[in-house]
Design a protein around this motif. Structure first.
Motif, PDB file in Angstrom:
ATOM      1  N   PRO A  70       0.792  -1.230   0.000  1.00  0.00           N
ATOM      2  CA  PRO A  70       0.000   0.000   0.000  1.00  0.00           C
ATOM      3  C   PRO A  70       0.821   1.275   0.000  1.00  0.00           C
ATOM      4  N   GLY A  71       2.108   1.208   0.304  1.00  0.00           N
ATOM      5  CA  GLY A  71       2.934   2.407   0.315  1.00  0.00           C
ATOM      6  C   GLY A  71       2.911   3.109   1.646  1.00  0.00           C
ATOM      7  N   TYR A  72       1.710   3.421   2.122  1.00  0.00           N
ATOM      8  CA  TYR A  72       1.561   4.080   3.415  1.00  0.00           C
ATOM      9  C   TYR A  72       0.493   3.359   4.237  1.00  0.00           C
ATOM     10  N   ARG A  73       0.696   3.343   5.534  1.00  0.00           N
ATOM     11  CA  ARG A  73      -0.358   2.931   6.460  1.00  0.00           C
ATOM     12  C   ARG A  73      -0.911   4.208   7.070  1.00  0.00           C
ATOM     13  N   LEU A  74      -2.174   4.490   6.824  1.00  0.00           N
ATOM     14  CA  LEU A  74      -2.763   5.753   7.243  1.00  0.00           C
ATOM     15  C   LEU A  74      -3.554   5.579   8.527  1.00  0.00           C
ATOM     16  N   LEU A  75      -3.283   6.445   9.505  1.00  0.00           N
ATOM     17  CA  LEU A  75      -4.030   6.491  10.752  1.00  0.00           C
ATOM     18  C   LEU A  75      -4.723   7.836  10.858  1.00  0.00           C
ATOM     19  N   VAL A  76      -5.951   7.846  11.313  1.00  0.00           N
ATOM     20  CA  VAL A  76      -6.658   9.083  11.626  1.00  0.00           C
ATOM     21  C   VAL A  76      -6.764   9.151  13.141  1.00  0.00           C
ATOM     22  N   CYS A  77      -6.111  10.147  13.740  1.00  0.00           N
ATOM     23  CA  CYS A  77      -5.979  10.211  15.191  1.00  0.00           C
ATOM     24  C   CYS A  77      -6.652  11.476  15.736  1.00  0.00           C
ATOM     25  N   GLY A  78      -7.456  11.320  16.775  1.00  0.00           N
ATOM     26  CA  GLY A  78      -8.127  12.460  17.370  1.00  0.00           C
ATOM     27  C   GLY A  78      -8.537  12.169  18.799  1.00  0.00           C
ATOM     28  N   PRO A  79      -9.054  13.170  19.484  1.00  0.00           N
ATOM     29  CA  PRO A  79      -9.434  12.998  20.884  1.00  0.00           C
ATOM     30  C   PRO A  79     -10.775  12.308  21.074  1.00  0.00           C
ATOM     31  N   GLY A  80     -11.389  11.879  20.017  1.00  0.00           N
ATOM     32  CA  GLY A  80     -12.737  11.314  20.029  1.00  0.00           C
ATOM     33  C   GLY A  80     -13.458  11.819  18.798  1.00  0.00           C
ATOM     34  N   ALA A  81     -14.770  11.654  18.740  1.00  0.00           N
ATOM     35  CA  ALA A  81     -15.536  12.151  17.599  1.00  0.00           C
ATOM     36  C   ALA A  81     -15.333  13.657  17.458  1.00  0.00           C
ATOM     37  N   VAL A  82     -15.052  14.107  16.229  1.00  0.00           N
ATOM     38  CA  VAL A  82     -14.776  15.527  15.996  1.00  0.00           C
ATOM     39  C   VAL A  82     -15.729  16.079  14.943  1.00  0.00           C
ATOM     40  N   ARG A  83     -15.935  17.397  15.012  1.00  0.00           N
ATOM     41  CA  ARG A  83     -16.797  18.092  14.071  1.00  0.00           C
ATOM     42  C   ARG A  83     -15.948  18.833  13.048  1.00  0.00           C
ATOM     43  N   LEU A  84     -16.230  18.604  11.769  1.00  0.00           N
ATOM     44  CA  LEU A  84     -15.557  19.292  10.677  1.00  0.00           C
ATOM     45  C   LEU A  84     -16.632  19.995   9.860  1.00  0.00           C
ATOM     46  N   GLY A  85     -16.968  21.211  10.264  1.00  0.00           N
ATOM     47  CA  GLY A  85     -18.070  21.892   9.594  1.00  0.00           C
ATOM     48  C   GLY A  85     -19.351  21.121   9.816  1.00  0.00           C
ATOM     49  N   ARG A  86     -19.986  20.680   8.721  1.00  0.00           N
ATOM     50  CA  ARG A  86     -21.232  19.915   8.819  1.00  0.00           C
ATOM     51  C   ARG A  86     -20.979  18.420   8.997  1.00  0.00           C
ATOM     52  N   PHE A  87     -19.709  18.030   8.985  1.00  0.00           N
ATOM     53  CA  PHE A  87     -19.392  16.612   9.033  1.00  0.00           C
ATOM     54  C   PHE A  87     -18.974  16.189  10.447  1.00  0.00           C
ATOM     55  N   ARG A  88     -19.208  14.922  10.737  1.00  0.00           N
ATOM     56  CA  ARG A  88     -18.771  14.329  11.993  1.00  0.00           C
ATOM     57  C   ARG A  88     -17.818  13.184  11.652  1.00  0.00           C
ATOM     58  N   LEU A  89     -16.668  13.152  12.295  1.00  0.00           N
ATOM     59  CA  LEU A  89     -15.640  12.161  11.983  1.00  0.00           C
ATOM     60  C   LEU A  89     -15.299  11.362  13.220  1.00  0.00           C
ATOM     61  N   GLU A  90     -15.221  10.054  13.049  1.00  0.00           N
ATOM     62  CA  GLU A  90     -14.813   9.159  14.126  1.00  0.00           C
ATOM     63  C   GLU A  90     -13.376   8.698  13.852  1.00  0.00           C
ATOM     64  N   PRO A  91     -12.377   9.250  14.552  1.00  0.00           N
ATOM     65  CA  PRO A  91     -10.986   8.826  14.329  1.00  0.00           C
ATOM     66  C   PRO A  91     -10.782   7.351  14.659  1.00  0.00           C
ATOM     67  N   ASP A  92      -9.777   6.764  14.012  1.00  0.00           N
ATOM     68  CA  ASP A  92      -9.447   5.357  14.264  1.00  0.00           C
ATOM     69  C   ASP A  92      -8.698   5.185  15.578  1.00  0.00           C
ATOM     70  N   HIS A  93      -7.931   6.212  15.961  1.00  0.00           N
ATOM     71  CA  HIS A  93      -7.055   6.112  17.119  1.00  0.00           C
ATOM     72  C   HIS A  93      -7.053   7.432  17.880  1.00  0.00           C
ATOM     73  N   GLY A  94      -6.547   7.370  19.110  1.00  0.00           N
ATOM     74  CA  GLY A  94      -6.409   8.577  19.898  1.00  0.00           C
ATOM     75  C   GLY A  94      -5.158   9.330  19.518  1.00  0.00           C
ATOM     76  N   LEU A  95      -5.029  10.536  20.044  1.00  0.00           N
ATOM     77  CA  LEU A  95      -3.854  11.357  19.758  1.00  0.00           C
ATOM     78  C   LEU A  95      -2.580  10.739  20.312  1.00  0.00           C
ATOM     79  N   ASP A  96      -2.714   9.807  21.249  1.00  0.00           N
ATOM     80  CA  ASP A  96      -1.520   9.159  21.807  1.00  0.00           C
ATOM     81  C   ASP A  96      -0.822   8.269  20.795  1.00  0.00           C
ATOM     82  N   HIS A  97      -1.469   8.035  19.635  1.00  0.00           N
ATOM     83  CA  HIS A  97      -0.839   7.233  18.579  1.00  0.00           C
ATOM     84  C   HIS A  97       0.109   8.063  17.709  1.00  0.00           C
TER      85      HIS A  97
END
Length: 330
Positions: free
Chosen positions: A34-61
């Protein structure tokens, strides 16, 4: 395989986040796996304008990643969350390469990663960044700044330029060009190009350079001069210089040099030609001239560049190279 982590929090710009996800989350043609292994890391569910995103991992990753990407967010008057700043600082201390897109530079600055370094952000916020962080040398006139393990970009399209630059550093010019073709964007723009250009994408028949640039790219092996370019475009050399500065952010000779170096990069990556033959095909004349210019633009000699990006079976390149600087690091 390299791990790329996207650091997300409430209020981030969905465009910059999405383009980074598209570049690093999709398979890379010409790369095993795949070239890269992509992680989406956040403190929990986040709001991006009208969108809601559920990160795969916490910021500790974040400290576990090879590269951390920090997209920008809408309101730069609000200080970035302390937990995000701490996580980005910890990732860099652990050895990660950290890159910001657009106003994500405010997170890097708050983490102290830009102190004593050059950096940029969207032109509308460069004065705020400079005033808030006086130890940062803010350059408002470039698309992105590469400071080794810390990189920053201007907004929107420039964020994509920086993502392609990272792919080029990791996997070479041919792979980055393939990604650009998939995204239907120019292969790469040099980081030092101005954020403001009068005519960013000249079209044939609508701009004096619209037909000239493809004409020149098809003749890089020939001894082209500024006079040759001006004659082909039907302009005086002074007019040509003004148009080049407006469209490419550089001079005709500098543009030609960068194109020749990029052609050499593709040939070194994808063919078995010797350095002398590559120099001739790229219009450099001799191996000595190629080595001098290549080392200055790319940062390593041609032979070292070939050893870094020569893992793929040889195949002739499909087309001309692009105007961007790259320096192999991994």
């Amino acid at each position: 395989m390299s791990t790329v982590a996207l650091a997300v929090t409430d209020g981030m710009l969905p465009f910059e986040l999405s383009l980074a996800h598209e570049v690093f989350g999709s398979p890379l043609a010409g790369v095993a796996g795949p070239g890269y292994r992509l992680l989406v890391c956040g403190p929990g569910a986040v709001r991006l304008g009208r969108f809601r995103l559920e990160p795969d991992h916490g910021l500790d990753h974040l400290p576990r990643a090879d590269t951390v990407i920090v997209p920008g967010w809408v309101d730069v008057d609000v200080p970035p969350p302390a937990e995000l700043v701490d996580a980005v600082r910890a990732a860099h201390a652990a050895g990660a390469r950290v890159a910001s897109l657009c106003t994500g530079a405010f997170v890097l600055a708050a983490a102290g990663l830009l102190d004593g370094r050059r950096a940029t952000t969207h032109w509308a916020h460069t004065e705020v960044l400079a005033a808030r962080h006086p130890r940062v040398t803010v350059d408002p006139d470039v698309l992105y700044v590469d400071q080794g393990t810390v990189l920053t970009s201007a907004g929107k399209a420039a964020a994509l330029d920086l993502c392609l630059h990272l792919v080029r550093l990791d996997h070479g010019t041919s792979v980055a060009n393939t990604v650009a073709r998939r995204l239907v964007v120019p292969p790469h723009r040099e980081g030092g190009q101005a954020q403001f250009v009068a005519t960013p994408v000249p079209a044939p028949g609508q701009h004096p350079l619209g037909a000239l640039l493809p004409w020149a790219l098809a003749r890089l092996d020939q001894p082209l001069t500024v006079t040759d370019l001006a004659r082909q475009a039907g302009l005086s050399t002074r007019q040509l210089g003004r148009h080049f500065q407006a469209v490419t952010g550089t001079t005709p000779l500098r543009w030609l040099l960068i194109q020749r170096v990029r052609r050499a990069q593709e040939l070194l990556e994808s063919t078995e030609r010797g350095v002398e033959a590559v120099a001739a095909a790229a219009g450099m004349g001799s191996a000595t001239t190629l080595r001098r210019h290549f080392n200055r633009v790319v940062g390593v000699p041609p032979d070292a560049y070939r050893r870094t990006f020569r893992a793929r079976p040889p195949a002739e390149p499909a087309g001309p190279a692009d105007p961007a600087a790259a320096r192999p690091r991994r």
